[in-house]
Scaffold this motif. Sequence first.
Motif, short mmCIF file in Angstrom:
data_model
loop_
_atom_site.label_atom_id
_atom_site.label_comp_id
_atom_site.label_asym_id
_atom_site.label_seq_id
_atom_site.Cartn_x
_atom_site.Cartn_y
_atom_site.Cartn_z
N TRP A 128 3.49 -1.59 12.89
CA TRP A 128 4.73 -1.50 13.09
C TRP A 128 5.23 -3.00 13.31
O TRP A 128 4.87 -3.39 14.46
CB TRP A 128 4.97 -0.54 14.32
N LEU A 129 6.14 -3.57 12.45
CA LEU A 129 6.87 -4.61 12.81
C LEU A 129 8.33 -4.33 13.25
O LEU A 129 8.78 -3.75 12.38
CB LEU A 129 6.75 -5.63 11.54
N ALA A 130 8.72 -4.53 14.59
CA ALA A 130 9.82 -4.13 14.75
C ALA A 130 11.11 -5.19 14.43
O ALA A 130 10.97 -6.01 13.35
CB ALA A 130 9.92 -4.07 16.55
N ASP B 245 -1.67 0.29 3.72
CA ASP B 245 -1.06 1.64 4.02
C ASP B 245 -0.65 1.55 5.35
O ASP B 245 -0.88 1.20 6.30
CB ASP B 245 -2.29 2.70 3.82
N ASN B 246 0.40 2.60 5.31
CA ASN B 246 1.27 3.26 6.61
C ASN B 246 1.56 2.41 7.57
O ASN B 246 1.70 2.54 8.88
CB ASN B 246 0.14 4.18 7.21
N CYS B 247 2.37 1.12 7.13
CA CYS B 247 2.96 0.22 7.87
C CYS B 247 4.60 0.43 7.86
O CYS B 247 5.11 1.18 6.94
CB CYS B 247 2.80 -1.03 7.40
N ILE C 77 -0.48 -14.13 3.24
CA ILE C 77 -0.13 -13.41 4.47
C ILE C 77 -0.90 -11.84 4.14
O ILE C 77 -1.07 -11.43 3.07
CB ILE C 77 1.32 -13.00 4.45
N LYS C 78 -1.47 -11.35 5.18
CA LYS C 78 -2.18 -10.21 5.22
C LYS C 78 -1.56 -9.12 6.27
O LYS C 78 -1.70 -9.97 7.56
CB LYS C 78 -3.67 -10.12 5.27
N ILE C 79 -1.12 -8.24 6.12
CA ILE C 79 -0.82 -7.04 7.20
C ILE C 79 -1.89 -6.01 6.88
O ILE C 79 -1.69 -5.36 5.81
CB ILE C 79 0.63 -6.92 7.01
N GLY D 244 0.74 -1.24 0.14
CA GLY D 244 -0.16 -0.05 0.09
C GLY D 244 0.78 1.43 0.06
O GLY D 244 2.05 1.21 -0.10
N ASN D 245 0.04 2.48 0.43
CA ASN D 245 0.70 3.68 0.21
C ASN D 245 1.63 3.95 1.45
O ASN D 245 1.13 3.43 2.57
CB ASN D 245 -0.21 4.61 0.03
N ASN D 246 2.61 4.79 1.42
CA ASN D 246 3.10 5.20 2.77
C ASN D 246 3.73 4.15 3.52
O ASN D 246 3.82 3.93 4.79
CB ASN D 246 2.38 6.22 3.69
#
Length: 163
Positions: free
Chosen positions: A113-115, A72-74, A106-108, A51-53
Motif C-alpha cells: 500500500w502506497l498512501a 499482485d494485490n497492491c 522499479i520493482k514493487i 499484476g492482478n488485483n
Amino acid sequence: MIFLKVFWHLKALLKILFYKIIFFNKIKIGNNFTFRNNFSLLADGGKIIIGNNVFFNNNCSIVSHGKISIDDNCIFGENVKIYDNNHRFNNFNMNIKEQGFSIGEIKIGKNCWLANNVIVLKGAEIGDNVVIGAGCIIKEKIPSNTIVSMNCNLAKEPINYLK
C-alpha cells in the motif's frame, strides 16, 4: 455506490484497451486492474508490468523509459507518481531537455500500500507487504514486511500480519 464502481470498472476497461493498442507489448496488465480519475500510463521506450488485483486512486501516474513492475494485490492512494527515469542536468552549457534521461528500474512487491502523494523513483525496490506513508519519496530498497513512516524512515518493527 454500486453505480460508481461499475462506471469506474467500465472506464478502466476502455482505457486499458486503449493502452494495449497504443503501447502494444510494452505493457502487461493483470486481471482486476482498476483505477479512478486522471490515471495516466506512459511506456516511453520502457516496459510496464502490472499484476492482478491492483488499484490506483485518483491522479496517479506511471512513466517508464526502462522497466517498472508492480506485483499482485497492491493499492495506491491519490497522487502517487512512479518514474523510472530522471532528466540529466550535468552539462550547464546545454538545455536540460536536450541532455536526455538517466534510466533505471522499479520493482514493487506483492500486497503493498502506497498512501497519498508518494513518489517512487528509479532504483526503488519495494518488498512484499510494505506500507509507504503519505508524502514519502522512495528511491532505495525497502525490505519486505516493513512500514515507511511519514517522515520516510523505516519503522523499527516489522509488520506482523498474523496478530
